[in-house]
Design a protein around this motif. Sequence first.
Motif, PDB file in Angstrom:
ATOM      1  N   PRO A   1     -42.047 -11.973 -75.311  1.00 48.40           N
ATOM      2  CA  PRO A   1     -41.066 -12.936 -75.832  1.00 48.40           C
ATOM      3  C   PRO A   1     -41.805 -13.779 -77.065  1.00 48.40           C
ATOM      4  O   PRO A   1     -43.043 -14.178 -77.224  1.00 48.40           O
TER       5      PRO A   1
ATOM      6  N   ARG B   1     -37.678  -1.181 -77.981  1.00 47.04           N
ATOM      7  CA  ARG B   1     -37.879  -1.385 -76.492  1.00 47.04           C
ATOM      8  C   ARG B   1     -39.456  -1.029 -76.142  1.00 47.04           C
ATOM      9  O   ARG B   1     -40.106  -0.384 -77.044  1.00 47.04           O
TER      10      ARG B   1
ATOM     11  N   LYS C   1     -37.137  -4.373 -84.186  1.00 42.87           N
ATOM     12  CA  LYS C   1     -36.603  -4.368 -83.103  1.00 42.87           C
ATOM     13  C   LYS C   1     -36.572  -3.016 -82.205  1.00 42.87           C
ATOM     14  O   LYS C   1     -36.826  -2.137 -82.611  1.00 42.87           O
TER      15      LYS C   1
ATOM     16  N   ALA D   1     -42.938  -5.645 -73.716  1.00 42.23           N
ATOM     17  CA  ALA D   1     -42.119  -6.936 -74.495  1.00 42.23           C
ATOM     18  C   ALA D   1     -42.894  -8.150 -74.242  1.00 42.23           C
ATOM     19  O   ALA D   1     -43.088  -8.612 -73.153  1.00 42.23           O
TER      20      ALA D   1
ATOM     21  N   THR E   1     -37.672  -5.724 -76.091  1.00 46.92           N
ATOM     22  CA  THR E   1     -37.076  -5.770 -74.930  1.00 46.92           C
ATOM     23  C   THR E   1     -37.906  -4.776 -73.793  1.00 46.92           C
ATOM     24  O   THR E   1     -38.401  -3.897 -74.312  1.00 46.92           O
ATOM     25  N   GLY E   2     -37.834  -5.006 -72.630  1.00 45.74           N
ATOM     26  CA  GLY E   2     -38.581  -4.588 -71.565  1.00 45.74           C
ATOM     27  C   GLY E   2     -37.775  -2.970 -71.293  1.00 45.74           C
ATOM     28  O   GLY E   2     -36.721  -2.762 -71.490  1.00 45.74           O
TER      29      GLY E   2
ATOM     30  N   ASP F   1     -38.438  -8.381 -81.991  1.00 46.00           N
ATOM     31  CA  ASP F   1     -37.823  -8.667 -81.024  1.00 46.00           C
ATOM     32  C   ASP F   1     -37.925  -7.380 -80.087  1.00 46.00           C
ATOM     33  O   ASP F   1     -37.278  -6.335 -80.347  1.00 46.00           O
TER      34      ASP F   1
END
Length: 408
Positions: free
Chosen positions: A298, A215, A213, A296, A329-330, A327
């Motif tokens: 998906p 960014r 996980k 990121a 994220t942007g 996982d």
Amino acid sequence: MPPTLPGSRATRRTAAAVGAVALIALGAAPAGAADPEPGLVLGKIAPPDGLRPGSRFTVPTSFTNTGPAALGKVWMSYSVTRGLAHTEVPANCSRYEITDFDEEPSRSVVVCEFDQTVRPGVVYAPERPLTLKALDHALYDELRVTVDSTETGPGDGTSEPVRGTGPALRLVERPDETPAAPGSARHSGWDGATVKVTAENTADFQVSGARLKGRAGDTVPLVVKFTNAGPGWVLREIGAGATRVRVKMPAGTSVTKTDGFCKSLGSGTYECGTAQAWINEGEGGTYRFGLRIDKAVPGARGSVALAGQPRPFDTHKENDTADIVLDATGGSGTGTTGGSAPGAASGSGSSGTGGTATTGTSGSAATGGGLADTGAGSALPLAGAAAGAVVLGAGTVLAVRRRAARQR
């Protein structure tokens, strides 16, 4: 996986140099001073059939003195890898253990001394064959038998020999067996044979993936594992790895640090090896990467899968592959380490200058061996290179000493 062939070539070159010195010394001796060369030839040794863990089997062996004169004493040795065990050891025999070294696995050795006349042109055999036992982790093992006209000591890195307590063993003549032809001895004064011993057993090779996980812009540690869940240990051909593990990185990522036992195949895929040609039960390898999240994506997933040599012993195929789930994220990202892989310490990504794969064996194969596989390796400072050459030379001479005592 660190390469082994260059070291082997260096060892052979050193051994050749030592042999050349010995030949020069022999050439300096008077021509009439040499004794007639003894000749010993082992008979054929058949591998056991239908062997299962826990069962016992005998090792029928015989040999012929093909030399021109009788021998007053001979020695026979029986060396087995760790899936096999000696049972009763006769009183005229000693047992000692050899730890694994270089590319050789550990072994247990029994050496028997026969203090009796061995006439030329006659087949001899121990009056009763030695008995071995297949242990619970037996699968692919080796039995090495030698007969020798001179005593060879255990060598370096072995345990203290322990004298057997069973009834003493003698040689008996086998008049019904055909003796080996004079001059058929492959070596001067000794002969040896290696027998492959296969038990009806399984070994479950399995891999584990990871869930990451972070960014975009973060660099996260990726840790994947390979394990031999047993019950059998696996011994491959010496010089080859026990298996290979293929790691496919998730989309939107790039590798910043590579495990020393892994090499890039391109397109975000890496293939990882093992430190030795064997894997004990309950052991395996851990591979560590630094993974940068470039963007990121998906549902980004990678994979871990067993590759390399066939595994007929592995009947559990469901754990031969695992997922790497990312996982992400942007965000603008700061380039700092974020997120974690299961079982990994914070900020514990490995550098590309040393492997972290382990096989539970001693030796230095798991340190500094990754440069050749990863293509890394800048020039060392001259002082460091000189020191390394001294260490390498000392290690090679030690390897020659150890192998000279053990190859028989």
